[in-house]
Design a protein around this motif. Structure first.
Motif, PDB file in Angstrom:
ATOM      1  N   HIS A   9      -7.465  60.994  -1.232  1.00 37.12           N
ATOM      2  CA  HIS A   9      -8.119  60.062  -0.318  1.00 37.12           C
ATOM      3  C   HIS A   9      -8.853  58.939  -1.038  1.00 37.12           C
ATOM      4  O   HIS A   9      -9.133  57.921  -0.443  1.00 37.12           O
ATOM      5  CB  HIS A   9      -9.056  60.805   0.632  1.00 37.12           C
ATOM      6  CG  HIS A   9      -8.311  61.438   1.763  1.00 37.12           C
ATOM      7  ND1 HIS A   9      -7.697  60.675   2.731  1.00 37.12           N
ATOM      8  CD2 HIS A   9      -8.049  62.718   2.068  1.00 37.12           C
ATOM      9  CE1 HIS A   9      -7.088  61.480   3.593  1.00 37.12           C
ATOM     10  NE2 HIS A   9      -7.283  62.724   3.213  1.00 37.12           N
ATOM     11  N   LYS A  10      -9.153  59.129  -2.312  1.00 33.35           N
ATOM     12  CA  LYS A  10      -9.867  58.090  -3.052  1.00 33.35           C
ATOM     13  C   LYS A  10      -8.922  56.999  -3.561  1.00 33.35           C
ATOM     14  O   LYS A  10      -9.361  55.946  -3.982  1.00 33.35           O
ATOM     15  CB  LYS A  10     -10.626  58.706  -4.244  1.00 33.35           C
ATOM     16  CG  LYS A  10     -11.978  59.245  -3.847  1.00 33.35           C
ATOM     17  CD  LYS A  10     -12.866  58.130  -3.324  1.00 33.35           C
ATOM     18  CE  LYS A  10     -14.161  58.664  -2.766  1.00 33.35           C
ATOM     19  NZ  LYS A  10     -14.758  57.746  -1.811  1.00 33.35           N
ATOM     20  N   ARG A  11      -7.626  57.276  -3.531  1.00 33.54           N
ATOM     21  CA  ARG A  11      -6.677  56.287  -4.036  1.00 33.54           C
ATOM     22  C   ARG A  11      -6.640  55.046  -3.140  1.00 33.54           C
ATOM     23  O   ARG A  11      -6.771  55.139  -1.936  1.00 33.54           O
ATOM     24  CB  ARG A  11      -5.281  56.887  -4.117  1.00 33.54           C
ATOM     25  CG  ARG A  11      -5.123  57.790  -5.330  1.00 33.54           C
ATOM     26  CD  ARG A  11      -3.709  58.215  -5.493  1.00 33.54           C
ATOM     27  NE  ARG A  11      -3.212  58.785  -4.248  1.00 33.54           N
ATOM     28  CZ  ARG A  11      -1.962  59.151  -4.054  1.00 33.54           C
ATOM     29  NH1 ARG A  11      -1.076  59.003  -5.003  1.00 33.54           N
ATOM     30  NH2 ARG A  11      -1.577  59.684  -2.917  1.00 33.54           N
ATOM     31  N   ASN A  12      -6.422  53.920  -3.755  1.00 33.17           N
ATOM     32  CA  ASN A  12      -6.329  52.685  -2.985  1.00 33.17           C
ATOM     33  C   ASN A  12      -4.986  52.585  -2.277  1.00 33.17           C
ATOM     34  O   ASN A  12      -3.950  52.926  -2.834  1.00 33.17           O
ATOM     35  CB  ASN A  12      -6.503  51.476  -3.903  1.00 33.17           C
ATOM     36  CG  ASN A  12      -7.954  51.237  -4.248  1.00 33.17           C
ATOM     37  OD1 ASN A  12      -8.839  51.980  -3.822  1.00 33.17           O
ATOM     38  ND2 ASN A  12      -8.203  50.199  -5.021  1.00 33.17           N
ATOM     39  N   THR A  13      -5.041  52.099  -1.061  1.00 27.98           N
ATOM     40  CA  THR A  13      -3.840  51.812  -0.285  1.00 27.98           C
ATOM     41  C   THR A  13      -3.667  50.301  -0.307  1.00 27.98           C
ATOM     42  O   THR A  13      -4.646  49.559  -0.261  1.00 27.98           O
ATOM     43  CB  THR A  13      -4.021  52.305   1.160  1.00 27.98           C
ATOM     44  OG1 THR A  13      -4.397  53.683   1.130  1.00 27.98           O
ATOM     45  CG2 THR A  13      -2.733  52.154   1.964  1.00 27.98           C
ATOM     46  N   ILE A  14      -2.424  49.846  -0.412  1.00 26.02           N
ATOM     47  CA  ILE A  14      -2.160  48.408  -0.422  1.00 26.02           C
ATOM     48  C   ILE A  14      -1.298  48.053   0.779  1.00 26.02           C
ATOM     49  O   ILE A  14      -0.224  48.629   0.977  1.00 26.02           O
ATOM     50  CB  ILE A  14      -1.493  47.968  -1.737  1.00 26.02           C
ATOM     51  CG1 ILE A  14      -2.449  48.264  -2.907  1.00 26.02           C
ATOM     52  CG2 ILE A  14      -1.138  46.476  -1.686  1.00 26.02           C
ATOM     53  CD1 ILE A  14      -1.924  47.912  -4.267  1.00 26.02           C
ATOM     54  N   LEU A  15      -1.790  47.135   1.598  1.00 25.07           N
ATOM     55  CA  LEU A  15      -1.040  46.638   2.752  1.00 25.07           C
ATOM     56  C   LEU A  15      -0.676  45.179   2.491  1.00 25.07           C
ATOM     57  O   LEU A  15      -1.535  44.377   2.122  1.00 25.07           O
ATOM     58  CB  LEU A  15      -1.879  46.733   4.038  1.00 25.07           C
ATOM     59  CG  LEU A  15      -2.452  48.091   4.426  1.00 25.07           C
ATOM     60  CD1 LEU A  15      -3.225  47.974   5.738  1.00 25.07           C
ATOM     61  CD2 LEU A  15      -1.365  49.151   4.554  1.00 25.07           C
ATOM     62  N   TYR A  16       0.603  44.870   2.683  1.00 24.48           N
ATOM     63  CA  TYR A  16       1.082  43.497   2.547  1.00 24.48           C
ATOM     64  C   TYR A  16       1.330  42.969   3.957  1.00 24.48           C
ATOM     65  O   TYR A  16       2.236  43.445   4.633  1.00 24.48           O
ATOM     66  CB  TYR A  16       2.393  43.447   1.762  1.00 24.48           C
ATOM     67  CG  TYR A  16       2.307  44.041   0.380  1.00 24.48           C
ATOM     68  CD1 TYR A  16       2.067  43.228  -0.723  1.00 24.48           C
ATOM     69  CD2 TYR A  16       2.475  45.414   0.174  1.00 24.48           C
ATOM     70  CE1 TYR A  16       1.993  43.771  -2.004  1.00 24.48           C
ATOM     71  CE2 TYR A  16       2.390  45.959  -1.092  1.00 24.48           C
ATOM     72  CZ  TYR A  16       2.150  45.139  -2.177  1.00 24.48           C
ATOM     73  OH  TYR A  16       2.071  45.684  -3.438  1.00 24.48           O
ATOM     74  N   PHE A  17       0.518  42.014   4.382  1.00 25.08           N
ATOM     75  CA  PHE A  17       0.728  41.407   5.696  1.00 25.08           C
ATOM     76  C   PHE A  17       1.667  40.225   5.515  1.00 25.08           C
ATOM     77  O   PHE A  17       1.344  39.270   4.801  1.00 25.08           O
ATOM     78  CB  PHE A  17      -0.602  40.933   6.283  1.00 25.08           C
ATOM     79  CG  PHE A  17      -1.510  42.060   6.703  1.00 25.08           C
ATOM     80  CD1 PHE A  17      -1.497  42.536   8.011  1.00 25.08           C
ATOM     81  CD2 PHE A  17      -2.370  42.660   5.793  1.00 25.08           C
ATOM     82  CE1 PHE A  17      -2.326  43.587   8.399  1.00 25.08           C
ATOM     83  CE2 PHE A  17      -3.208  43.704   6.171  1.00 25.08           C
ATOM     84  CZ  PHE A  17      -3.184  44.173   7.479  1.00 25.08           C
ATOM     85  N   VAL A  18       2.836  40.304   6.141  1.00 29.32           N
ATOM     86  CA  VAL A  18       3.833  39.243   6.014  1.00 29.32           C
ATOM     87  C   VAL A  18       3.968  38.532   7.360  1.00 29.32           C
ATOM     88  O   VAL A  18       4.524  39.083   8.315  1.00 29.32           O
ATOM     89  CB  VAL A  18       5.208  39.804   5.576  1.00 29.32           C
ATOM     90  CG1 VAL A  18       6.234  38.670   5.458  1.00 29.32           C
ATOM     91  CG2 VAL A  18       5.095  40.566   4.252  1.00 29.32           C
ATOM     92  N   ARG A  19       3.406  37.322   7.432  1.00 31.76           N
ATOM     93  CA  ARG A  19       3.580  36.537   8.653  1.00 31.76           C
ATOM     94  C   ARG A  19       5.025  36.050   8.690  1.00 31.76           C
ATOM     95  O   ARG A  19       5.583  35.630   7.678  1.00 31.76           O
ATOM     96  CB  ARG A  19       2.635  35.330   8.667  1.00 31.76           C
ATOM     97  CG  ARG A  19       2.727  34.590   9.990  1.00 31.76           C
ATOM     98  CD  ARG A  19       1.924  33.317  10.023  1.00 31.76           C
ATOM     99  NE  ARG A  19       1.940  32.773  11.381  1.00 31.76           N
ATOM    100  CZ  ARG A  19       1.502  31.566  11.702  1.00 31.76           C
ATOM    101  NH1 ARG A  19       1.004  30.776  10.789  1.00 31.76           N
ATOM    102  NH2 ARG A  19       1.562  31.158  12.950  1.00 31.76           N
ATOM    103  N   ILE A  70      11.146  40.473   7.156  1.00 24.79           N
ATOM    104  CA  ILE A  70      11.035  41.501   6.106  1.00 24.79           C
ATOM    105  C   ILE A  70      12.323  42.306   5.903  1.00 24.79           C
ATOM    106  O   ILE A  70      12.385  43.154   5.030  1.00 24.79           O
ATOM    107  CB  ILE A  70       9.845  42.461   6.364  1.00 24.79           C
ATOM    108  CG1 ILE A  70      10.034  43.277   7.643  1.00 24.79           C
ATOM    109  CG2 ILE A  70       8.531  41.693   6.368  1.00 24.79           C
ATOM    110  CD1 ILE A  70       9.033  44.430   7.803  1.00 24.79           C
ATOM    111  N   ARG A  71      13.367  42.012   6.709  1.00 20.83           N
ATOM    112  CA  ARG A  71      14.596  42.815   6.628  1.00 20.83           C
ATOM    113  C   ARG A  71      15.288  42.729   5.271  1.00 20.83           C
ATOM    114  O   ARG A  71      15.756  43.737   4.735  1.00 20.83           O
ATOM    115  CB  ARG A  71      15.572  42.437   7.744  1.00 20.83           C
ATOM    116  CG  ARG A  71      16.819  43.371   7.730  1.00 20.83           C
ATOM    117  CD  ARG A  71      17.750  43.123   8.881  1.00 20.83           C
ATOM    118  NE  ARG A  71      17.116  43.530  10.133  1.00 20.83           N
ATOM    119  CZ  ARG A  71      17.208  42.847  11.271  1.00 20.83           C
ATOM    120  NH1 ARG A  71      17.882  41.720  11.318  1.00 20.83           N
ATOM    121  NH2 ARG A  71      16.622  43.297  12.350  1.00 20.83           N
ATOM    122  N   ASP A  72      15.367  41.532   4.685  1.00 18.62           N
ATOM    123  CA  ASP A  72      16.031  41.397   3.375  1.00 18.62           C
ATOM    124  C   ASP A  72      15.327  42.260   2.322  1.00 18.62           C
ATOM    125  O   ASP A  72      15.974  42.928   1.519  1.00 18.62           O
ATOM    126  CB  ASP A  72      16.062  39.930   2.922  1.00 18.62           C
ATOM    127  CG  ASP A  72      16.954  39.077   3.814  1.00 18.62           C
ATOM    128  OD1 ASP A  72      18.015  39.571   4.258  1.00 18.62           O
ATOM    129  OD2 ASP A  72      16.594  37.920   4.085  1.00 18.62           O
TER     130      ASP A  72
END
Length: 196
Positions: A9-19, A70-72
């Motif tokens: 739970h201490k690990r960082n999560t990375i979210l990539y928001f792609v408009r 994001i499909r490609d």
């Protein structure tokens, strides 16, 4: 709770928001309109930008323009795209004689206000932020791409950091990519990856 799960739970999560990339507006085709020729070329550039990021999951709004952007990248990585209905774009509703910009300014200026047939910033932000919290909880420590839209992306980020507001929405491009780093449900860092 054992030591391993605490560590996890201490690990960082990375979210990539792609408009999503450029998509010609078509009345009544909010869900199904795809990308322009330029948008399709930009979707390939999105794939290139995400290469080397070791993405674990691809999640998207149900709208075709978000999925297609994001499909490609997902195809190249051999991953499926998981659709989350609550990541759909905010419905602005009927804003009468106001310009689109002024209508946006109004719904950002008063989070509880909604035009007829539209969603308030509060309503849209809450439904989409629930998805973000679920992803952070269920996929802690992972790298996740989220196919999204300018308005709902701004509202989601704004739930966790109030600096994401109308001015930020206005500053975004089509497409756009923001790499966000999280410690549990706390947003620690945001880096723009897209270069126009």
């Amino acid at each position: 709770m054992n030591a391993n799960s605490v560590q996890h739970h201490k690990r960082n999560t990375i979210l990539y928001f792609v408009r999503h990339a450029e998509s010609p507006y078509e009345e009544g085709r909010e869900r199904t309109r795809g990308l322009s020729r330029r948008g399709l070329a930009d979707a390939l550039a999105v794939k290139d930008r995400l290469l080397g990021e070791a993405v674990d999951l691809y999640i998207s709004s149900p709208y075709e323009r978000a999925v297609r952007t994001i499909r490609d990248a997902a195809d190249f990585a051999g991953k499926e795209i998981i659709i989350e209905e609550d990541l759909r774009e905010r419905e602005i509703g009927q804003f009468g004689a106001l310009s689109f910009q002024d209508a946006k300014r109004k719904v950002y200026g008063d989070a509880a206000f909604a035009f007829p047939g539209g969603e308030s910033s509060l309503e849209a932000r809450e439904r989409a932020a629930r998805v973000i919290r679920k992803l952070l909880d269920q996929h802690a420590g992972k790298r996740i791409v989220i196919g999204t839209h300018g308005d709902i992306m701004t509202l989601m980020l704004g739930e966790f950091d109030r600096r994401f507001d109308y001015a930020f929405w206005e500053s975004t491009s089509m497409p756009d990519i923001y790499k966000t780093q999280w410690e549990e449900a706390t947003l620690r860092e945001v880096t723009r990856l897209w270069r126009e």
